[in-house]
Design a protein around this motif. Structure first.
Motif, PDB file in Angstrom:
ATOM      1  N   SER A  78      40.774   7.820 -14.275  1.00 50.85           N
ATOM      2  CA  SER A  78      41.977   7.010 -14.464  1.00 50.85           C
ATOM      3  C   SER A  78      41.721   6.009 -15.580  1.00 50.85           C
ATOM      4  CB  SER A  78      42.358   6.254 -13.185  1.00 50.85           C
ATOM      5  OG  SER A  78      43.456   5.388 -13.421  1.00 50.85           O
ATOM      6  N   GLU A  79      42.722   5.820 -16.427  1.00 50.49           N
ATOM      7  CA  GLU A  79      42.666   4.728 -17.391  1.00 50.49           C
ATOM      8  C   GLU A  79      42.933   3.416 -16.661  1.00 50.49           C
ATOM      9  OE1 GLU A  79      44.303   7.055 -21.362  1.00 50.49           O
ATOM     10  OE2 GLU A  79      45.727   6.072 -20.025  1.00 50.49           O
ATOM     11  N   LEU A  80      42.626   2.311 -17.339  1.00 52.34           N
ATOM     12  CA  LEU A  80      42.870   0.994 -16.747  1.00 52.34           C
ATOM     13  C   LEU A  80      43.246   0.011 -17.847  1.00 52.34           C
ATOM     14  CD1 LEU A  80      42.829  -1.002 -14.380  1.00 52.34           C
ATOM     15  CD2 LEU A  80      40.385  -1.339 -14.807  1.00 52.34           C
ATOM     16  N   PHE A  81      44.437  -0.591 -17.720  1.00 50.22           N
ATOM     17  CA  PHE A  81      44.896  -1.605 -18.660  1.00 50.22           C
ATOM     18  C   PHE A  81      45.385  -2.804 -17.839  1.00 50.22           C
ATOM     19  CE2 PHE A  81      45.770   2.592 -20.422  1.00 50.22           C
ATOM     20  CZ  PHE A  81      45.067   2.540 -21.626  1.00 50.22           C
ATOM     21  N   ILE A  82      44.840  -3.973 -18.130  1.00 50.78           N
ATOM     22  CA  ILE A  82      45.234  -5.187 -17.418  1.00 50.78           C
ATOM     23  C   ILE A  82      45.620  -6.252 -18.452  1.00 50.78           C
ATOM     24  CG2 ILE A  82      44.553  -6.979 -15.789  1.00 50.78           C
ATOM     25  CD1 ILE A  82      42.417  -5.046 -14.716  1.00 50.78           C
ATOM     26  N   ASP A  83      46.839  -6.763 -18.341  1.00 48.54           N
ATOM     27  CA  ASP A  83      47.315  -7.836 -19.214  1.00 48.54           C
ATOM     28  C   ASP A  83      47.398  -9.128 -18.417  1.00 48.54           C
ATOM     29  OD1 ASP A  83      48.043  -6.643 -21.921  1.00 48.54           O
ATOM     30  OD2 ASP A  83      49.063  -5.262 -20.556  1.00 48.54           O
ATOM     31  N   LEU A  84      46.838 -10.196 -18.993  1.00 48.62           N
ATOM     32  CA  LEU A  84      46.836 -11.501 -18.346  1.00 48.62           C
ATOM     33  C   LEU A  84      47.630 -12.480 -19.206  1.00 48.62           C
ATOM     34  CD1 LEU A  84      43.676 -10.216 -18.294  1.00 48.62           C
ATOM     35  CD2 LEU A  84      43.424 -12.047 -16.617  1.00 48.62           C
ATOM     36  N   LYS A  85      48.499 -13.266 -18.577  1.00 49.36           N
ATOM     37  CA  LYS A  85      49.282 -14.267 -19.296  1.00 49.36           C
ATOM     38  C   LYS A  85      49.188 -15.603 -18.583  1.00 49.36           C
ATOM     39  CE  LYS A  85      53.793 -15.289 -21.301  1.00 49.36           C
ATOM     40  NZ  LYS A  85      55.197 -14.833 -21.517  1.00 49.36           N
ATOM     41  N   GLY A  86      48.706 -16.627 -19.325  1.00 46.84           N
ATOM     42  CA  GLY A  86      48.594 -17.972 -18.777  1.00 46.84           C
ATOM     43  C   GLY A  86      49.338 -18.972 -19.620  1.00 46.84           C
TER      44      GLY A  86
END
Length: 376
Positions: free
Chosen positions: A176-184
């Protein structure tokens, strides 16, 4: 057809690598060759940029499938070969030019010397992404022409020409691919207390993700969680408002993949709470495990040992991924490694498999199909 002809075909295909579902030149090349064969035993159907070719047998009882993937990779070739890729930043760096050439060679042999059973040659697009096997399997064409068994190969640079490697049971992992976007909340580096720093949050998340395998997966099982790319921020004196992690996950069981994904979700929720930020997760595309049906694979291995001069290696399972697993999930069969003797591995910009392996594979697979397809 002479060995030099297959080498020329491989070199011509090598020059026109195309990405998933963009294989228009490749499809045209394959169709041109297939249509040059005697047509009285062939039925051809196109599916997107892929091709189905059914070869009618003499007195069919079963339909035997053979699959070859046809797409290239977004890699700039650095082999220096006179027949290098004509497409900038695209390359057959996973040996699919070999896979297609071998399939054409076997197809030619079966057309010229038909076996009892019918055969279905599947030229599949988009193996490297976004995945062509599963939608091709679900297509009306393949549901009508669904093989009773199906086989495929993959080049293996680490093995010498004249060898194949295979094993019954699990061969390739679930992926599985994995992409995580974080916004602060970004801000001036001099006022960190007024911000929510996503570089710090991302770094902490990477560290936490590395505990999944060591603390949530059975030590007797195997899994991999890799973050291969981190991006965040804009300039050195501004605290980053956003960050992005990109990675891959691999497991040796479907159950472990579910557990890994659940733990990723839980850890990300913790980061959201701890760093007062918003996160989104995208698992991208993923492939089901390649599981070789035990009885059919054992029969194939016995055939190699007793009827050929090829060296058989019973290999271990690998963490590589292959969307052929979706086909094997519904159709019994197997995949095997073909030795091609290259100092550079798969997906390397200098991969150059030994072309002597083409004839080896074509003759061996043809012999096996004659054995399998003519067997009462």
């Amino acid at each position: 057809m002479a060995k030099t002809d297959y080498i020329q075909i491989r070199r011509e295909l090598h020059q026109i690598p195309e990405l998933g579902f963009q294989e228009y030149k490749t499809q045209a090349y394959l169709l041109n060759y297939i249509r040059s064969l005697p047509s009285d035993r062939i039925e051809i159907k196109q599916w997107k940029t892929g091709i189905f070719v059914k070869v009618l047998g003499r007195k069919p009882v079963r339909l035997i499938g053979y699959r070859a993937d046809i797409d290239g990779l977004p890699i700039k070739e650095e082999t220096g070969l006179p027949f290098s890729s004509n497409h900038e930043k695209e390359m057959h760096a996973c040996g699919h030019d070999f896979h297609m050439t071998i399939a054409l060679g076997v197809l030619t042999n079966i057309v010229e010397n038909p076996i009892d059973d019918d055969m279905l040659f599947v030229f599949q697009p988009a193996e490297e992404g976004p995945g062509g096997a599963e939608p091709m399997l679900k297509s009306e064409i393949m549901q009508e022409w669904k093989p009773d068994i199906i086989i495929a190969l993959h080049v293996a640079p680490e093995y010498p020409v004249g060898t194949i490697a295979v094993k019954p049971g699990l061969l390739f992992a679930n992926t599985s691919e994995l992409f995580i976007d974080l916004k602060g909340k970004g801000g001036h580096a001099a006022y960190p207390h007024q911000t929510n720093d996503m570089v710090v949050a991302a770094c902490n998340l990477v560290a936490q993700l590395q505990t999944i395998v060591s603390r949530n997966i059975d030590p007797l099982d195997s899994a991999v969680v890799t973050i291969g790319k981190i991006t965040g921020g804009t300039v050195q004196n501004v605290i980053a408002e956003t960050a992005r992690l990109e990675g891959t996950m691999r497991t040796l069981s479907a159950e472990s993949m579910t557990k890994v994904k659940d733990r990723v979700k839980a850890l990300v929720k913790g980061i959201e709470a701890g760093y007062e930020c918003e996160c989104t997760i995208d698992f991208g595309s993923g492939y089901y495990q390649v599981y070789n049906e035990e009885a059919i694979t054992a029969e194939f291995m016995n055939f190699i040992r007793s009827e050929t001069n090829i060296e058989l290696i019973e290999c271990k399972e690998a963490m590589t991924g292959e969307d052929f697993g979706y086909m094997l999930k519904e159709i019994p069969g197997f995949m095997f490694w073909l030795g091609v003797n290259s100092p550079y591995g798969l997906h390397h910009s200098k991969l150059n498999p030994d072309e002597e392996a083409l004839e080896t594979a074509i003759n061996m697979i043809t012999s096996y199909l004659q054995f399998k397809g003519n067997k009462e």
